[in-house]
Design an enzyme around this catalytic site. Sequence first.
Site, PDB file in Angstrom:
ATOM      1  N   GLY A  69      10.511  -0.078   0.281  1.00  0.00           N
ATOM      2  CA  GLY A  69       9.249  -0.753   0.049  1.00  0.00           C
ATOM      3  C   GLY A  69       8.275   0.374  -0.081  1.00  0.00           C
ATOM      4  N   CYS A  70       7.035   0.095  -0.376  1.00  0.00           N
ATOM      5  CA  CYS A  70       6.086   1.171  -0.560  1.00  0.00           C
ATOM      6  C   CYS A  70       5.827   1.862   0.774  1.00  0.00           C
ATOM      7  CB  CYS A  70       4.802   0.612  -1.129  1.00  0.00           C
ATOM      8  SG  CYS A  70       3.872   1.801  -2.073  1.00  0.00           S
ATOM      9  N   GLN A  71       5.825   1.089   1.871  1.00  0.00           N
ATOM     10  CA  GLN A  71       5.342   1.649   3.131  1.00  0.00           C
ATOM     11  C   GLN A  71       6.383   1.742   4.235  1.00  0.00           C
ATOM     12  OE1 GLN A  71       1.602   0.167   4.388  1.00  0.00           O
ATOM     13  NE2 GLN A  71       0.767   0.153   2.352  1.00  0.00           N
ATOM     14  N   ALA A 137       3.611  -4.589   0.577  1.00  0.00           N
ATOM     15  CA  ALA A 137       4.504  -3.475   0.281  1.00  0.00           C
ATOM     16  C   ALA A 137       5.327  -3.083   1.494  1.00  0.00           C
ATOM     17  CB  ALA A 137       3.682  -2.289  -0.208  1.00  0.00           C
TER      18      ALA A 137
ATOM     19  N   HIS B 360       1.010   5.975   2.177  1.00  0.00           N
ATOM     20  CA  HIS B 360       0.907   7.393   1.789  1.00  0.00           C
ATOM     21  C   HIS B 360      -0.298   7.662   0.907  1.00  0.00           C
ATOM     22  CE1 HIS B 360       2.586   5.874  -1.853  1.00  0.00           C
ATOM     23  NE2 HIS B 360       3.760   5.620  -1.319  1.00  0.00           N
TER      24      HIS B 360
END
Lengths: 160, 404
Positions: A69-71, A137, B360
């Site tokens: 996932g993104c995070q 995310a 990020h």
Amino acid sequence: MPKLLIGIITCCNFVQNKAMEIKEIQEEIIDEFSMFDDWMQRYEYMIELGKSLPLIKEEFKTDDNIIKGCQSKVWVHAELEDNKLVFTADSDAIITKGIIAILIRAFSNQKPQDILDADTEFIDEIGLKEHLSPTRANGLVSMIKQLKLYAVAYQTQIEE
Amino acid sequence: MLDIKKIREDFPILKRQVNGKPLVYLDNAATSQTPQQVIDAIVDYYQNYNANIHRGVHTLSQEATDKYEQARLKIQKHFNAAKSYEIIFTSGTTHSINLVANGFSSLIKKGDEVIVSAMEHHSNIVPWQMLCERTGAVLKVIPMNLDGELLMDVYEDLLSDKTKLVFCNHISNALGTINPIEEIIEKAHAVGAAVLIDGAQATPHLVADVQALDVDFYTCSAHKICGPTGVGMLYGKEEWLNKLPPYQGGGEMIAEVTFEKTTYADLPHKFEAGTPNICGGIAFGAALDYMNAIGFEEIAKYEHELLEYATQELLKIEGLKIYGTAKNKTSVISFNIEGVHPYDMGSILDKLGIAVRTGHHCAQPIMDFFKIPGTVRASFAFYNTKEEVDVLVQGVLKAKSMLL
């Protein structure tokens, strides 16, 4: 709800009757969550559930099994036992881990075809819908896809 | 002194509730909120003079063209560009960077070098990697120290007569570091290299004077300074803009077209193919008007107070570590609590009505540098208050007690 009670419910979770159907388990989870008055209790419970997730063996925690996932990172592994799929998983984020624990409780120890036929709407009913939103995310949406893919693969294997 | 209570009245969104709690919006580095004055400009355009520009003889088209060109003049004045046609409307910073990177394809050859900083938004690294792939040029990186400051002595060593272009952000989105761009520009010019500065994070906090900086290109996005999304600007020195070939072909960027040959329009239209974001451009101008009326000096002073207060209060929390501790930084605080994943922290803060960024921040190389999956980032604007900082601190404490 007192923390102790949350702890007791958590302990009982994974000692469930293996003959239960996905729908029944989902209803049981909905029942449990209906005991909580607010989001904080739900989250505290979910965090506890996360801590009791049947963890994926370290050897399976490979890049191949990672769902990005993104995070938060999510790992998932599936094995066939008596024509039923058994899932183990992990995540580096505890809330994500909690939702995985809930999903796995509903889908693990089930026949692949039943997993394919099942939906995840109960997540909505227990007030955690936002975590399964495709725009969140956290890797969970891809994880559900992965659970279903495992089910497709093993269903084909069984049919052969 | 800024009258914050009055300023907050300008922002309708700040009155809303999120998850039953008053919204505490601390994700300003991702996008800023929009004051009524800018919303009014958008509504006014669509209600009264929506038309295509630069081509109609009818009144609406004339009015729209006038307002759009007035916005360009406002931007020119704000950044102190020498000529209005040195201001190119783009869809935002990413578009501007791609425009320059693409243009440099024809000015760069194999073995030439492009320098970028280690604290770039990763989407901003990609256009230069693509440029280097296309041309055989080499990408060099200015490293940073643990405080999140660029190592300027290494930068000097990287510079040579092979350096053709230097790209750096004015302020880092993930760490808040204000980079010494004056020095970066001066040293690059000494070896004959051009410099593009990404001002996306700087424009909300300070005014860049492109002539005083002697910068070759400077870019920003309107949505970080109280304007709408999907519009931004690229400033380029006239000589450089003339050297770059057009980026996209289409209407408005041509002078004459036959099937044999097309001649391109003059600046700025050469780089503005197709119908632009007319309403967005006009609202961009309105946003600059709004912020200039408040005053950037006052804004910077107030935001600095917020930064110092928030830093001091957050550091009282045991196990909290701040990433990006440069001496010269803006109102951005990236942090983690030991043992807590930023995603978990963000999820709980959201439940408390607090909007922060987690992850990020599209700056993976920075996260790799600190060996962390991401951070929680609170970024403050001039409409935030010390009371909101207190809500954040309480929220972090609450989340910490739930998660650990």
